[in-house]
Write an enzyme that holds these catalytic residues in place. Sequence first.
Site, PDB file in Angstrom:
ATOM      1  N   CYS A  53     102.178  62.802  82.335  1.00  0.00           N
ATOM      2  CA  CYS A  53     101.611  62.415  83.625  1.00  0.00           C
ATOM      3  C   CYS A  53     100.352  63.221  83.948  1.00  0.00           C
ATOM      4  O   CYS A  53      99.560  62.831  84.806  1.00  0.00           O
ATOM      5  CB  CYS A  53     102.647  62.597  84.726  1.00  0.00           C
ATOM      6  SG  CYS A  53     104.206  61.788  84.333  1.00  0.00           S
ATOM      7  N   GLY A 294     115.084  56.478  79.072  1.00  0.00           N
ATOM      8  CA  GLY A 294     113.634  56.489  79.259  1.00  0.00           C
ATOM      9  C   GLY A 294     112.992  55.114  79.186  1.00  0.00           C
ATOM     10  O   GLY A 294     113.625  54.083  79.414  1.00  0.00           O
ATOM     11  N   ASP A 295     111.715  55.119  78.834  1.00  0.00           N
ATOM     12  CA  ASP A 295     110.913  53.893  78.854  1.00  0.00           C
ATOM     13  C   ASP A 295     111.434  52.818  77.905  1.00  0.00           C
ATOM     14  O   ASP A 295     111.052  51.660  78.010  1.00  0.00           O
ATOM     15  CB  ASP A 295     109.467  54.211  78.427  1.00  0.00           C
ATOM     16  CG  ASP A 295     108.718  55.017  79.466  1.00  0.00           C
ATOM     17  OD1 ASP A 295     109.303  55.321  80.527  1.00  0.00           O
ATOM     18  OD2 ASP A 295     107.544  55.354  79.207  1.00  0.00           O
TER      19      ASP A 295
HETATM   20  P1  FAD Z   1     107.985  59.705  76.230  1.00  0.00           P
HETATM   21  O1  FAD Z   1     107.872  60.761  77.264  1.00  0.00           O
HETATM   22  O2  FAD Z   1     106.793  58.852  75.985  1.00  0.00           O
HETATM   23  O3  FAD Z   1     108.419  60.384  74.879  1.00  0.00           O
HETATM   24  C1  FAD Z   1     108.627  59.632  73.735  1.00  0.00           C
HETATM   25  C2  FAD Z   1     108.356  60.510  72.522  1.00  0.00           C
HETATM   26  O4  FAD Z   1     109.026  59.931  71.423  1.00  0.00           O
HETATM   27  C3  FAD Z   1     106.898  60.581  72.152  1.00  0.00           C
HETATM   28  O5  FAD Z   1     106.470  61.916  72.040  1.00  0.00           O
HETATM   29  C4  FAD Z   1     106.821  59.872  70.798  1.00  0.00           C
HETATM   30  O6  FAD Z   1     105.894  60.463  69.941  1.00  0.00           O
HETATM   31  C5  FAD Z   1     108.233  60.086  70.275  1.00  0.00           C
HETATM   32  N1  FAD Z   1     108.655  59.077  69.298  1.00  0.00           N
HETATM   33  C6  FAD Z   1     108.620  57.727  69.434  1.00  0.00           C
HETATM   34  N2  FAD Z   1     109.123  57.134  68.340  1.00  0.00           N
HETATM   35  C7  FAD Z   1     109.497  58.125  67.490  1.00  0.00           C
HETATM   36  C8  FAD Z   1     110.076  58.135  66.216  1.00  0.00           C
HETATM   37  N3  FAD Z   1     110.387  57.020  65.582  1.00  0.00           N
HETATM   38  N4  FAD Z   1     110.309  59.323  65.636  1.00  0.00           N
HETATM   39  C9  FAD Z   1     110.005  60.481  66.274  1.00  0.00           C
HETATM   40  N5  FAD Z   1     109.451  60.515  67.487  1.00  0.00           N
HETATM   41  C10 FAD Z   1     109.203  59.362  68.102  1.00  0.00           C
HETATM   42  N6  FAD Z   1     105.336  58.495  85.242  1.00  0.00           N
HETATM   43  C11 FAD Z   1     105.500  58.863  86.517  1.00  0.00           C
HETATM   44  O7  FAD Z   1     106.612  58.747  87.044  1.00  0.00           O
HETATM   45  N7  FAD Z   1     104.461  59.379  87.258  1.00  0.00           N
HETATM   46  C12 FAD Z   1     103.228  59.537  86.717  1.00  0.00           C
HETATM   47  O8  FAD Z   1     102.307  60.034  87.399  1.00  0.00           O
HETATM   48  C13 FAD Z   1     103.017  59.135  85.383  1.00  0.00           C
HETATM   49  N8  FAD Z   1     101.796  59.241  84.811  1.00  0.00           N
HETATM   50  C14 FAD Z   1     101.641  58.880  83.502  1.00  0.00           C
HETATM   51  C15 FAD Z   1     100.386  59.016  82.927  1.00  0.00           C
HETATM   52  C16 FAD Z   1     100.193  58.659  81.605  1.00  0.00           C
HETATM   53  C17 FAD Z   1      98.837  58.771  81.000  1.00  0.00           C
HETATM   54  C18 FAD Z   1     101.289  58.183  80.833  1.00  0.00           C
HETATM   55  C19 FAD Z   1     101.095  57.814  79.393  1.00  0.00           C
HETATM   56  C20 FAD Z   1     102.517  58.050  81.402  1.00  0.00           C
HETATM   57  C21 FAD Z   1     102.716  58.381  82.739  1.00  0.00           C
HETATM   58  N9  FAD Z   1     103.964  58.245  83.348  1.00  0.00           N
HETATM   59  C22 FAD Z   1     104.127  58.608  84.652  1.00  0.00           C
HETATM   60  C23 FAD Z   1     105.111  57.665  82.621  1.00  0.00           C
HETATM   61  C24 FAD Z   1     106.013  58.743  82.041  1.00  0.00           C
HETATM   62  O9  FAD Z   1     105.249  59.649  81.327  1.00  0.00           O
HETATM   63  C25 FAD Z   1     107.035  58.069  81.151  1.00  0.00           C
HETATM   64  O10 FAD Z   1     107.789  57.165  81.922  1.00  0.00           O
HETATM   65  C26 FAD Z   1     107.998  59.065  80.509  1.00  0.00           C
HETATM   66  O11 FAD Z   1     107.300  60.027  79.776  1.00  0.00           O
HETATM   67  C27 FAD Z   1     108.986  58.337  79.595  1.00  0.00           C
HETATM   68  O12 FAD Z   1     109.786  59.240  78.933  1.00  0.00           O
HETATM   69  P2  FAD Z   1     110.423  58.900  77.508  1.00  0.00           P
HETATM   70  O13 FAD Z   1     111.222  60.070  77.127  1.00  0.00           O
HETATM   71  O14 FAD Z   1     111.053  57.570  77.590  1.00  0.00           O
HETATM   72  O15 FAD Z   1     109.175  58.716  76.556  1.00  0.00           O
END
Ligand code: FAD
Length: 562
Positions: A53, A294-295
């Site tokens: 973020c 997560g996402d």
């Molecule tokens: P992520 O945090 O994206 O982590 C996933 C990780 O898994 C990544 O590091 C990726 O490299 C790794 N990965 C994927 N596939 C594999 C694989 N096969 N093997 C090994 N590793 C792998 N949300 C808010 O609520 N407020 C905000 O202000 C906000 N701002 C944002 C700004 C930006 C620029 C971005 C990109 C996102 C923002 N978000 C915000 C959204 C928030 O960051 C995401 O919702 C959150 O990070 C999701 O968490 P996650 O664990 O699902 O995925």
Amino acid sequence: MNNDISPHTARRRVLVVGGVAGGASCAARLRRLDESAEIVIFDRGPYVSFANCGLPYYVGNIIADERKLLVASSATFRERFNIAVHTETEVTAIDRDARRLTVRDLRTGTVRQEPYDVLVLSPGAAPIRPPLPGVDLPGVFAVRSIPDSRRIRAWITDRNAKTAVVVGGGFIGLEMVENLIHRELSVSVLEKLSQVMPPLDPEMAAPLAQHLTAKGVRQHLGDGLARIEEQVDATLVVVSERGTRLPADLVILAIGVRPETGLAQAAGLRIGPRGGIVVDAQMRTSDAHIWAVGDVIEVQDVLTGQETVLPLAGPANRQGRVAAEAIAGRATHFRGVQATAVVGVLGLTVASTGASEKGLRRAGVANFEKVYLHPGHHAAYYPGAQPIHLKLLFSVPDGRILGAQAVGREGVEKRIDVIATAIQFNGTVHDLAAAELCYAPQYGAAKDPVNLAGMLAENVLNGDMPLADWQQLAQMRALLVDVREPDEFAAGHVPGAINLPLSQLRRRHAELPKDREIWISCGVGQRAYYATRFLAQHGYQPRNLSGGYATYTALKAAEMVP
Ligand code: FAD
């Protein structure tokens, strides 16, 4: 409780794919609950637990030191939590029968197998790159990782970039706009929908669009990306579907994200209609040994009851915690989402929670009503009060809060957070009216905007303030009466309105008809409400145009009224 002991080792082996918001939260929480498990995180990127973020603000140099984005390092995980972290290690396959992952060390290319007892998937969502000509050209960026942001920073500096086009006017797109402006670039936004900030209703997005225009951001709304061309001097031209050509030194693609379900799909895990992994309330997938957070997952929208994907950090963190508790055998469950979100853009704050009006209509919900109000963020007599434009949606007749949206300079997210909390407790507009909130002149008002929103909605529900629909203005047979003072009326009014100021209403009301509806407006709705109450008690048929001229101008800007 899933107490399976590894067929491979003596300790339960928990592997986590993705070590950022959801994955890192899950791993750290699980360690706090279970000292005995072996916990290993794999991430294909160079970092775990970084602040996605914060990335736009790193591009904008508001966060100047990249290290500030690293919330916890691999060493922290190892030393503090005894969690092994393998960065630059991609998980390429899941063998569910053997309970084994195939992982590739991206530095060496070595491939190995990693057995698990429990697997947690938190791979996030990938920025959408539409298959259009030019999207892979140098100078076209998406923002997901620290290296992405580093590349954008370097590009701006090395090329002395002056112009940028941001494709997509949602959260990430607008945060990038703010930060590119901070870097003194001239910025255009290309957005396929007819409004910026798609989660909002159009009239609530209108003040934001006007604010962007005032800050010099050119917006091309209702027009999609067709292609990106490279010029002879290596600069770019973004060509829209309508043929508009937008020159740019760099292009940011921010048109949304797609759950990274590749691994899950290949392993045969159940994927839902919205394209995310299906999980139960404890975040367990269709395989009893695999959790997902997560996402990448689908979640239930608590207001519409429909499945949705909501790529936000708060839900991802909470889901990580729920999964850890479930893995540790605790009976926690995830409550679902209501899409509470906030974005700050060049001094304006936009926040929302729950359903939008268009979302309710899409979901087929009909028995709801809405009020608009524009109170100051604190008492008007204390210097510096700034208006908050607030829309509250609630169900009729029970008054259950369905959603709220707010735009303003100060105190916006505080009001939306209060309403979000009320929604979580299944609250009604009566709860908002009765809420006891902080008040001193520099912070709020004795009737806080949240109280006022609840009181207005109560007035609607109990019949004290019958509403008229702004969008029915054109078809109406009613008499439209503006109760502001003549100088205010002269400065701008709704076409067809007559002026009868509230200050003269008591002595002149006989001029009004009793056999016809009278639709009343004023500046922001307050005087119209007083007039409505007066006229209703004198045998007239008044209706209130909620939010007054301020709401009308927003609806007009959104082309929702003629
Ligand atoms: P992520 O945090 O994206 O982590 C996933 C990780 O898994 C990544 O590091 C990726 O490299 C790794 N990965 C994927 N596939 C594999 C694989 N096969 N093997 C090994 N590793 C792998 N949300 C808010 O609520 N407020 C905000 O202000 C906000 N701002 C944002 C700004 C930006 C620029 C971005 C990109 C996102 C923002 N978000 C915000 C959204 C928030 O960051 C995401 O919702 C959150 O990070 C999701 O968490 P996650 O664990 O699902 O995925």
